[in-house]
Design an enzyme around this catalytic site. Structure first.
Site, mmCIF file in Angstrom:
data_model
loop_
_atom_site.group_PDB
_atom_site.id
_atom_site.type_symbol
_atom_site.label_atom_id
_atom_site.label_comp_id
_atom_site.label_asym_id
_atom_site.label_seq_id
_atom_site.Cartn_x
_atom_site.Cartn_y
_atom_site.Cartn_z
ATOM 1 N N ASP A 189 -3.413 4.630 -9.336
ATOM 2 C CA ASP A 189 -2.426 5.212 -10.941
ATOM 3 C C ASP A 189 -0.796 5.964 -11.055
ATOM 4 O O ASP A 189 -1.249 6.556 -11.625
ATOM 5 C CB ASP A 189 -3.566 6.967 -11.638
ATOM 6 N N GLU A 192 0.535 12.746 -7.951
ATOM 7 C CA GLU A 192 -0.251 12.663 -8.852
ATOM 8 C C GLU A 192 0.243 12.709 -10.418
ATOM 9 O O GLU A 192 1.486 13.113 -10.496
ATOM 10 C CB GLU A 192 -1.512 12.938 -9.075
ATOM 11 N N HIS A 236 0.867 7.021 -8.430
ATOM 12 C CA HIS A 236 1.064 7.844 -7.592
ATOM 13 C C HIS A 236 2.368 7.394 -6.484
ATOM 14 O O HIS A 236 1.714 6.317 -6.288
ATOM 15 C CB HIS A 236 0.379 8.632 -7.292
ATOM 16 N N ASP A 256 2.894 12.352 3.431
ATOM 17 C CA ASP A 256 1.890 13.476 3.230
ATOM 18 C C ASP A 256 0.396 13.342 4.063
ATOM 19 O O ASP A 256 0.327 12.836 5.501
ATOM 20 C CB ASP A 256 0.880 12.658 1.686
HETATM 21 C C1 GLP Z 1 -2.318 7.202 -0.480
HETATM 22 C C2 GLP Z 1 -1.321 7.565 0.148
HETATM 23 C C3 GLP Z 1 -0.540 6.703 -0.794
HETATM 24 C C4 GLP Z 1 -0.312 5.543 -0.672
HETATM 25 C C5 GLP Z 1 -1.413 5.507 -1.778
HETATM 26 C C6 GLP Z 1 -1.842 3.820 -1.922
HETATM 27 O O1 GLP Z 1 -2.760 7.576 -1.908
HETATM 28 N N1 GLP Z 1 -0.967 8.918 -0.218
HETATM 29 O O2 GLP Z 1 1.182 6.788 0.007
HETATM 30 O O3 GLP Z 1 0.529 4.347 -1.214
HETATM 31 O O4 GLP Z 1 -2.913 5.670 -1.466
HETATM 32 O O5 GLP Z 1 -2.650 3.725 -0.933
HETATM 33 P P1 GLP Z 1 -2.969 1.573 -0.862
HETATM 34 O O6 GLP Z 1 -1.956 1.334 -0.127
HETATM 35 O O7 GLP Z 1 -3.481 1.634 0.460
HETATM 36 O O8 GLP Z 1 -3.291 0.665 -1.819
#
Ligand code: GLP
Length: 260
Positions: free
Chosen positions: A136, A143, A138, A67
């Site tokens: 959440d 989302e 995702h 992304d």
């Molecule tokens: C962002 C990214 C996701 C990731 C998520 C959780 O939203 N787009 O790919 O999995 O954060 O991040 P973290 O690993 O920092 O908790």
């Protein structure tokens, strides 16, 4: 779905790096799916170590990011293209132009999203996709409410995700509202999905993803439909799993010949 529960993030990094090392040493042109966020960072650190100390080479690999933020200036340090360059790809021998990300600066972001899916397919698809999970539920930036069949497209971030990601910016106002993200349907096309999560803050999302109903409300739950998923988590992230003991026992009893 295989659930692997490890004591520390270093142990998680070892398990996942072993799978990636096995892929890049056996496959002449491996295609990696890379994720940003904090969760995969110990894995990237371990891959960089193996590259520098053991000569693990990514020279023939290609990579696709999950992304990207929309409208963030090229070269912005928090754009995901820059984050992955800083945290991984700039420190190993993968060619810089072999690393692709959705073009959040395109004049026509919708066309760019369609192109992105096409370029993944043209590369032969992703062999191993690393994933994290948001609080959440995702995955990538899909989302809650994301179609389980979705393709790469633009999404609006929830305020929860913007707050979670505000730690990378000076203030929440700087966190973009829109993103381009691989869709859940796109992600499901990768051959092997490896999701990493650590810490108590992820326990509810992990339980919903693994043991809850398959539902657009918890986008990560779509992984239940994929034939080859490995969820590698620490004990805190595993705390809400009902079949916790069973997952540990299964992993302990796993035959040595059976890879991840
Ligand atoms: C962002 C990214 C996701 C990731 C998520 C959780 O939203 N787009 O790919 O999995 O954060 O991040 P973290 O690993 O920092 O908790």
């Amino acid at each position: 779905m295989e659930i692997v529960i490890r004591r520390s993030v270093e142990d998680i990094a070892t398990v996942v790096s072993d799978a990636i090392e096995s892929l890049v040493t056996k496959n002449p042109a491996p295609v990696l799916g890379l994720a940003t966020g904090s969760s995969p960072l110990p894995v990237y650190k371990e891959l960089i170590r193996r590259h520098k100390e053991n000569g693990l080479s990514f020279a023939d690999a290609r990579a696709f990011l999950l992304d990207e933020y929309v409208g963030m200036a090229v070269g912005h340090p928090e754009s995901y293209r820059e984050v992955i360059r800083r945290e991984l790809t700039g420190q190993i021998d993968i060619a810089d132009d072999a690393v692709k990300s959705p073009d959040g600066n395109a004049d026509d972001v919708l066309a760019a999203a369609i192109e992105y899916d096409k370029s993944i397919a043209e590369a032969g698809g992703v062999d191993l996709q690393i994933l994290g999970i948001g609080t959440d539920g995702h995955i990538a930036f899909n989302e809650p409410g994301s179609s389980l069949a979705s393709r790469t497209r633009m999404k609006t971030l929830t305020e929860q995700t913007r707050e979670d990601n505000a730690r990378f910016f000076d203030s929440i106002d700087e966190v973009p509202v829109h993103v381009l993200t691989q869709g859940l349907g796109t992600i499901l096309e990768a051959k092997h999905l490896v999701l990493v999560a650590a810490g108590a803050g992820k326990a509810a999302a992990v339980a919903a993803m693994v043991e809850g109903p398959v539902s657009a409300f918890c986008p990560g739950s779509v992984l239940q439909l994929h034939p080859h998923v490995t969820v590698v988590i620490d004990e805190a992230a595993a705390a809400d799993l009902k079949l916790n003991d069973y997952y540990r026992r299964s992993y302990d009893l796993k035959p040595a010949w059976q890879a991840l």
